[in-house]
Design a protein around this motif. Structure first.
Motif, short mmCIF file in Angstrom:
data_model
loop_
_atom_site.label_atom_id
_atom_site.label_comp_id
_atom_site.label_asym_id
_atom_site.label_seq_id
_atom_site.Cartn_x
_atom_site.Cartn_y
_atom_site.Cartn_z
N LYS A 1 -31.60 47.42 18.95
CA LYS A 1 -30.37 46.55 18.41
C LYS A 1 -30.72 45.11 17.56
O LYS A 1 -29.54 44.48 16.51
CB LYS A 1 -29.73 44.91 18.84
N ARG B 1 -36.17 49.41 25.10
CA ARG B 1 -36.01 51.34 24.45
C ARG B 1 -34.82 51.62 23.00
O ARG B 1 -34.45 49.91 22.67
CB ARG B 1 -34.40 51.68 25.29
N ILE C 1 -32.80 53.06 20.42
CA ILE C 1 -30.74 53.10 20.42
C ILE C 1 -30.57 54.74 21.75
O ILE C 1 -30.13 55.34 22.76
CB ILE C 1 -30.18 53.26 19.49
N ASN D 1 -31.92 54.99 25.00
CA ASN D 1 -31.19 54.54 26.02
C ASN D 1 -30.01 54.88 26.17
O ASN D 1 -29.61 55.38 27.34
CB ASN D 1 -31.20 52.69 25.34
N SER D 2 -29.64 55.53 25.27
CA SER D 2 -28.23 56.63 25.63
C SER D 2 -28.85 58.50 26.58
O SER D 2 -28.40 57.82 27.41
CB SER D 2 -28.10 56.98 24.37
N ALA E 1 -25.98 51.04 29.07
CA ALA E 1 -24.79 50.22 28.49
C ALA E 1 -25.67 50.71 27.35
O ALA E 1 -26.53 50.79 26.86
CB ALA E 1 -24.74 49.19 28.89
N SER E 2 -24.63 50.12 26.50
CA SER E 2 -23.91 50.00 25.21
C SER E 2 -25.09 49.12 24.26
O SER E 2 -25.64 48.81 23.61
CB SER E 2 -22.71 50.98 24.43
N ASP E 3 -24.89 47.83 24.64
CA ASP E 3 -25.42 46.88 25.19
C ASP E 3 -26.39 46.38 25.50
O ASP E 3 -26.69 45.07 26.09
CB ASP E 3 -24.36 45.25 24.26
N SER E 4 -27.40 46.87 26.23
CA SER E 4 -28.54 46.63 27.57
C SER E 4 -28.63 46.11 26.57
O SER E 4 -29.37 46.03 25.73
CB SER E 4 -29.09 48.59 27.85
N LEU F 1 -32.24 47.44 24.70
CA LEU F 1 -32.45 47.52 23.55
C LEU F 1 -32.92 46.43 22.81
O LEU F 1 -32.82 46.49 21.77
CB LEU F 1 -30.70 48.17 22.55
#
Length: 261
Positions: A143, A179, A181, A184-185, A190-193, A196
């Protein structure tokens, strides 16, 4: 290198005559300019004793290194301003390592901190390879930029160094750090882990031994993390998650959910 192996060689402090000292940007994100007669450590920019009321990039470097020595569920702001919370963290660090706990970062305190620092500015018992062990993406694809992700990872590692010492210098197993993206997926994150951002780590111990994990969780709550999650919280029965979400954004607040520990 795993922190369970012999500690990485303790670095010899490199002294630079400084008109301008470039700090490791990924560690503090800043530049310190020292006076003509001053000398400073290459990672931290330290060339003076630091105490309450002072400010600067050298204080920021100090805060990163003592941020794991806060009170229970307390988070030290890494803002470059030496206030009462920084003083208390310094006192706790000093007491833990047998130094005079006066809250001032003088020569003895700085020397001890530097003895815990490796040549890449990370703490001696942890490494970037441990914090990028999921997909080996070299801290890219998350991110934030690679530089920012490594900076957050370094802050996590200094808090883990404090946690390790509080556990009797027991090695800690990081089974998930940064991780990208896609990784992580795939891991169901979570999408905003915080993974990231390089700002989170999952710790496993004793093949999911609850007693060992609970011991980590209890000490982690007083090691400066913004969030600690463990056994009894959904999806965390086999590890303890720690992160520094407030370093990423102060608006995120702290998160210490109930557990079975």
């Amino acid at each position: 290198m795993s922190n369970s192996a012999s500690p990485k060689s303790m670095r010899v402090t490199r002294v630079l005559t400084a008109f301008a000292i470039v700090l490791g940007g990924i560690m503090t994100g800043s530049v310190v300019t020292a006076g003509p007669a001053a000398a400073a450590d290459a990672c931290t920019g330290w060339y003076r004793e630091m105490r309450v009321g002072m400010s600067g990039a050298d204080v920021t470097a100090l805060q990163i290194r003592v941020a794991g020595w806060t009170g229970s569920t307390e988070v030290l702001s890494v803002d470059g301003n030496f206030g009462s919370r920084t003083e208390n963290a310094v006192k706790n660090f000093q007491a833990a390592y047998g130094l005079s706990a006066d809250g001032q970062a003088g020569p003895m305190t700085q020397a001890k901190l530097l003895s815990l620092q490796d040549s890449d500015c990370t703490p001696i018992h942890f490494s970037y390879s441990e914090m990028d062990n999921d997909c080996h993406s070299d801290f890219t694809g998350g991110k934030v930029s690679r530089t920012a992700a490594m900076g957050y990872a370094n802050r996590v590692m200094w808090k883990l160094e404090a946690l390790r010492h509080k556990l009797g210098d027991r090695p800690l197993d990081i089974n998930s750090g940064f991780r990208d993206i896609a990784c992580n997926s795939a891991a169901g994150g979570a999408s905003d882990s915080m993974h990231l951002y390089g700002a989170g780590a999952d710790l496993s111990q004793g093949a999911g031994d609850k007693a060992a994990l609970c011991a980590i969780l209890v000490k982690a709550k007083s090691s400066g993390f913004s969030s600690v999650q463990g056994p009894g919280y959904a999806g965390h029965n086999d590890h303890v998650h720690v992160d520094i979400r407030m370093d990423v954004s102060s608006s995120r607040g702290t998160f210490f959910p109930s557990t079975s520990c």
